[in-house]
Design an enzyme around this catalytic site. Structure first.
Site, PDB file in Angstrom:
ATOM      1  CG  ASN B  11      -1.568   1.267   1.551  1.00  0.00           C
ATOM      2  OD1 ASN B  11      -1.732   2.096   0.657  1.00  0.00           O
ATOM      3  ND2 ASN B  11      -1.991   1.459   2.794  1.00  0.00           N
ATOM      4  CE  LYS B  13       0.218   3.359   5.215  1.00  0.00           C
ATOM      5  NZ  LYS B  13       0.610   3.513   6.625  1.00  0.00           N
ATOM      6  CG  HIS B  95      -5.274   1.751   6.071  1.00  0.00           C
ATOM      7  ND1 HIS B  95      -4.669   2.707   6.847  1.00  0.00           N
ATOM      8  CD2 HIS B  95      -4.314   0.855   5.767  1.00  0.00           C
ATOM      9  CE1 HIS B  95      -3.391   2.397   6.989  1.00  0.00           C
ATOM     10  NE2 HIS B  95      -3.151   1.276   6.343  1.00  0.00           N
ATOM     11  CD  GLU B 143      -2.207  -2.599   8.507  1.00  0.00           C
ATOM     12  OE1 GLU B 143      -1.129  -2.629   7.909  1.00  0.00           O
ATOM     13  OE2 GLU B 143      -3.060  -1.698   8.322  1.00  0.00           O
ATOM     14  CB  ILE B 148       0.632   1.714  11.241  1.00  0.00           C
ATOM     15  CG1 ILE B 148      -0.362   0.538  11.276  1.00  0.00           C
ATOM     16  CG2 ILE B 148       0.733   2.285   9.836  1.00  0.00           C
ATOM     17  CD1 ILE B 148      -1.769   0.898  10.845  1.00  0.00           C
ATOM     18  N   GLY B 183       4.669  -2.313  10.715  1.00  0.00           N
ATOM     19  CA  GLY B 183       6.088  -2.452  11.034  1.00  0.00           C
ATOM     20  C   GLY B 183       6.827  -3.528  10.256  1.00  0.00           C
ATOM     21  CB  ALA B 204       2.714   1.309   3.755  1.00  0.00           C
ATOM     22  CB  SER B 205       6.679   3.333   5.732  1.00  0.00           C
ATOM     23  OG  SER B 205       6.630   2.471   6.859  1.00  0.00           O
TER      24      SER B 205
END
Lengths: 225, 225, 225, 225
Positions: B11, B13, B95, B143, B148, B183, B204-205
């Site tokens: 994702n 974002k 989300h 999650e 996150i 994470g 994501a990140s």
């Protein structure tokens, strides 16, 4: 690419008739009519089609909405930086179907200026038009909500709301382009709108749901003088 | 195209690092890694890039969010029909950065089934995971919000929330695919997640902000067994 | 003070007919009918009248809504701690006119248990009723939105939604009290609701807009067996 | 009862320290200080305490927030008619913790005038203050969000935002009362605010969380000249 006046903006909303391939097709028709008539036409694709459509046509594209957020971990939200990279030259703001908080409108107008994007703030009456004018957006589109999608043009049903908004907005901020919308579907509606002082129109169902969108757009374009 | 497990969902974002050309580039990297490793990877582009990216890659794409609305005069909102025509095979739902009303989640899950779209409902704890399971979505991604973007993998920080969710969800609905997220950034995190009973991860990140996203994805893929 | 079944809950919404003095008067009528008939009646005053009405009557009062926030700098929002100190014994949650996010409903149910408050989660169909049951609230009130305020009782128009909800909820959580609502206005409607397995009713306009609210309440109470 | 200037408005938010009996007690302290000093003090109780507190004190009470809705089937929402019947003489609008849509602010200001209620629109900067001034509310309270609850008074940290707002608002609308807020907690802060052109202050934690609220209020009142 910049918006120029007089101007027709087509917002295709989330209509069944303007999704996917039909979204691109409508954008292409706008592009054709713009080329054939020399009239300025801007196009607001469905949100998920924005980058795709903006990459395929040479007329200016606008987002239908942007959230007042900075880039980051904002799943499913749309930020100004994203629409710029998607090829949009600006965005509608505060559409009657997507009203925004006053502080957020201010944030979006300010940040759009920094990013070189155009904002078209939609308003519902003369007072809100004046409040929006104070923020010095690129454009304000006055649209009485009751007439949106009605088929009854604002230029005929409530001409004074258009002329009063033009006066009120120009008094506060000469440079803001004034558009009008709601119920606009013919060249005559466009002509009347311009006579009332508007510099263009914002419309949706009149074209999206037309049997022959190109013919409708050609008619609308004929109202621009 | 359908989602298959075990599965990695990326994702992106509304990160600066995943806009416009960088969005497409990340999708292409996911496609490469999926081909090279045989691991199932799905991609959630920025909302305005959805049709564009989905048209350019052969891995499954999901919307990051969809509004619980029918097609029509819904300026700036995204409906299921639009994401389907844009080429998405489904959507994230609820989300943690875009929480939804319980009745709206139900509407989206039901309608997605009719349209042949997959829903991945994100949840924050075991109770909400159970409530989501009752709706029989394609998948639930547990999650814990505090983790996150933290870099601390849920599989290490709160392993029991993953295994408890797996048990609770499977008890109510055998067919729902359970993912975990928050994470996750290494192959080891993926391996641990699968050991806890998850059938894949949502992240994501960890990839979007990685110095070398391809290397990170290859590492993540190595955790799939 | 605790809620007891079988139970009638009167929610006076934001009706003109139930503001200020008329709010207190309706609460007093409920108190009278409860005393005269021995039937359990709970009352949901307008939000700004909550402490005032709860201080003046001896029947249980519930808030119409509570926000999923902790006490603090939350101007204009209502927290559980505030309604407790105002004298309420609990709150409606997720009314069809005030739908809530799934994670927020979970927070409110959990926190209400800690504070000794009752939650009545309103739901719109069997699936959402089941999802709510998983959270183990004090009560679930099933109300098909289309029938709310219609004058057509759910017990007659959609009896199976009531009995199916009762079964679905009790299967997941024996202790949750099942109420039904929408269109309830007579003793017969109450009787039918109880026959379908409901342990009480939630109603509004049927009493608030009645010519003689006391007579209507007496009739409703006569349906309790 | 009407608001008079110079004015101190105490907004008790949803603080633990201002619930239930403590809400009434704080209102009584404001009443005492208003009587002892002759200074105009208005009080915003917690929403669920509004009717109760307004019935018990002789100083003007305001709601902390009102929704832009008409009376009717609006469970859990607060309408202007309800706060009027509850005894409030007006309402805060668009507090930084409860931002509102521009069209809704316009609706509330207009309708408040018809009902004889006062509106205090909270704003975050000079541009939004100007936009609000166009709507001709009773009052505008300029409060830079970063300073709210900070203990650092706006009058010291950003004096020019106060004086610029005063000028901008008065230029558009002579009659609107300009207040300032954020970080105000002493008589000196009040004095400085008035010197900058404000006609009063809006404050919260400075009093609510004070060890001795009466002493703090007396000090604040001493700043009014």
């Amino acid at each position: 690419m910049k918006l120029k006046t007089p101007l027709i903006i087509l917002n295709v909303k989330a209509y069944k008739e303007s999704m996917g391939k039909r979204d691109l097709k409508l954008a292409k028709i706008c592009e054709e009519v713009a080329k054939e008539t020399g009239v300025n036409i801007a196009y607001c694709p469905q949100q998920v089609d924005l980058a795709w459509v903006a990459n395929e046509v040479e007329i200016p594209c606008l987002a239908q909405h942007v959230d007042a957020l900075d880039p980051g971990s904002k799943t499913g939200w749309t930020v100004l930086e994203s629409i710029k990279e998607a090829g949009a030259i600006g965005t509608l703001v505060n559409h009657s179907e997507h009203r925004m908080k006053i502080a957020d409108i201010d944030v979006i107008v300010e940040k759009s200026k920094e990013l070189g994007l155009c904002t078209v703030i939609c308003t519902n009456n003369v007072v809100v038009s004046r409040a929006a004018a104070v923020m010095k957006p690129y454009s304000i589109a006055i649209e009485p909500p009751a007439l949106i999608g009605s088929g009854i043009p604002v230029s005929k049903a409530e001409p004074e709301i258009v002329s009063d908004s033009v006066n009120a907005i120009k008094e506060l901020n000469r440079d803001t382009v004034v558009l009008c919308g709601a119920g606009i579907s013919t060249g005559e509606d466009v002509r009347e709108s311009l006579k009332l002082g508007a510099e263009g129109v914002l419309l949706a169902s009149g074209v999206v749901k037309a049997k022959d969108p190109k013919r409708t757009l050609l008619d609308l374009a004929s109202g621009i003088f």
